[in-house]
Scaffold this active site. Sequence first.
Site, PDB file in Angstrom:
ATOM      1  N   ARG A  15       0.840  -1.210   0.000  1.00  0.00           N
ATOM      2  CA  ARG A  15       0.000   0.000   0.000  1.00  0.00           C
ATOM      3  C   ARG A  15       0.875   1.261   0.000  1.00  0.00           C
ATOM      4  NH1 ARG A  15      -0.424   4.750   2.516  1.00  0.00           N
ATOM      5  NH2 ARG A  15       0.077   3.726   4.480  1.00  0.00           N
ATOM      6  N   ASP A  16       1.518   1.551   1.124  1.00  0.00           N
ATOM      7  CA  ASP A  16       2.294   2.793   1.206  1.00  0.00           C
ATOM      8  C   ASP A  16       3.423   2.770   0.183  1.00  0.00           C
ATOM      9  OD1 ASP A  16       3.275   5.235   2.074  1.00  0.00           O
ATOM     10  OD2 ASP A  16       3.408   4.677   4.173  1.00  0.00           O
ATOM     11  N   HIS A 207       5.540   4.558  12.589  1.00  0.00           N
ATOM     12  CA  HIS A 207       5.521   4.466  11.112  1.00  0.00           C
ATOM     13  C   HIS A 207       6.490   5.536  10.623  1.00  0.00           C
ATOM     14  CE1 HIS A 207       3.149   4.190   7.168  1.00  0.00           C
ATOM     15  NE2 HIS A 207       3.742   5.364   7.026  1.00  0.00           N
ATOM     16  N   HIS A 209       8.983   7.115   7.831  1.00  0.00           N
ATOM     17  CA  HIS A 209       9.591   7.247   6.503  1.00  0.00           C
ATOM     18  C   HIS A 209      11.058   7.610   6.728  1.00  0.00           C
ATOM     19  CE1 HIS A 209       6.064   6.866   3.817  1.00  0.00           C
ATOM     20  NE2 HIS A 209       5.444   7.066   4.969  1.00  0.00           N
ATOM     21  N   CYS A 240       4.590   9.325   0.174  1.00  0.00           N
ATOM     22  CA  CYS A 240       3.203   9.759   0.128  1.00  0.00           C
ATOM     23  C   CYS A 240       3.043  10.736  -1.028  1.00  0.00           C
ATOM     24  CB  CYS A 240       2.805  10.432   1.443  1.00  0.00           C
ATOM     25  SG  CYS A 240       1.137  11.114   1.378  1.00  0.00           S
ATOM     26  N   ASN A 249       9.039   4.270   3.363  1.00  0.00           N
ATOM     27  CA  ASN A 249       9.160   3.875   4.760  1.00  0.00           C
ATOM     28  C   ASN A 249      10.521   3.235   4.970  1.00  0.00           C
ATOM     29  OD1 ASN A 249       6.070   3.498   4.195  1.00  0.00           O
ATOM     30  ND2 ASN A 249       6.359   3.733   6.381  1.00  0.00           N
TER      31      ASN A 249
END
Length: 302
Positions: A15-16, A207, A209, A240, A249
């Site tokens: 996803r990310d 979380h 990055h 993002c 990430n």
Amino acid sequence: MALPTHVTLVDVGPRDGLQNEKQPVSTAHKAQLVALLQEAGLKEIEVTSFVSPKWVPQMADNADVMAAIARRPGVRYSVLTPNMKGFEAALPTQPDEIVVFAAASEAFSQKNINCSIAESIERFAPVVAAAHEAGIKVRGALSCALGCPYQGEVSADEVERVVQLMKSIGVDHMGVADTIGVGTPRKVQAAMERALKHYPLVEVSGHFHDTYGQALSNIYACLELGVHTFDASVAGLGGCPYAKGATGNVATEDVVFMLNGLGIDTGIDLDRLVDAGAFISGVLERAPVSRVARAILAKRAG
Ligand code: HMG
Ligand code: MG
């Protein structure tokens, strides 16, 4: 405090990691990535997001990806749902967990989900209620907890304010997110401590990055507080779309290597994880960002 003996890693790569990719990645390749991650021992995988395909075209095949994955018992598959429309689309795909995502800064809330923080909480409230009704756990992500690309500095007070709002609508878990990777260990601990005032240790995660290369140090700083759940992205994929310049990430491989060195169990097989990262990097036609993956692949090649 002694460091945790076990850490749970949530791989958010599908996803990310992939959401920011300009080139289309096929549904089959996405499902294959999920398959390789679960083979490597990941027990939590963030598969896709039910957001507007106009905003994030790469996630437009969300339901197809959910249908294509071969689920394993004991693995939790999560998806992002920013509003009721997203939740209603996600529900028939049977996610084990959904993620609502708010921001600690007003500016980022507007850029990312097109509404104020207060409006986002209003939108999430029925989503949380409907998820609970369906027996689905709700994770909250709090973006820009360590800094915002539009506002700049973000204070621990601002973090705590939104943590409390998320708590007030029944969000079960609080993920503190450094969207642009500017956090440093003591600041991260200060933000985490605000989340820990309202959520138990087991329901707080980090979380990070890795834009400024601080993510591993920040994870270590969280371990010192006893926090033992982290998001990470295989091969260091991602970023993002609404945080310009933000890179992926922290790479799952890098986190696993550090935790292995600390004697902290993750249940993840690093070699197989490197295979998963090599696979998706091959699809994207580039080398993994993960330093550990590159080192292991170089060693294998040599
Ligand atoms: P909006 O335009 O304000 O929504 O977008 P709206 O309710 O006014 O609807 C406008 C149109 O979007 C309508 O379609 C809706 O049907 C449609 P139209 O009539 O124009 O054809 N729509 C949707 N379509 C599919 N799924 C939906 C949905 N909702 C409305 N769920 C919205 C609001 C939130 C939808 C939009 O801003 C959006 O999709 N944003 C994308 C946000 C995103 O995916 N960001 C990246 C993920 S978050 C992240 O990466 C951070 C995180 O990793 C932590 C960190 O690192 O910080 C989690
Ligand atoms: Mg993120």
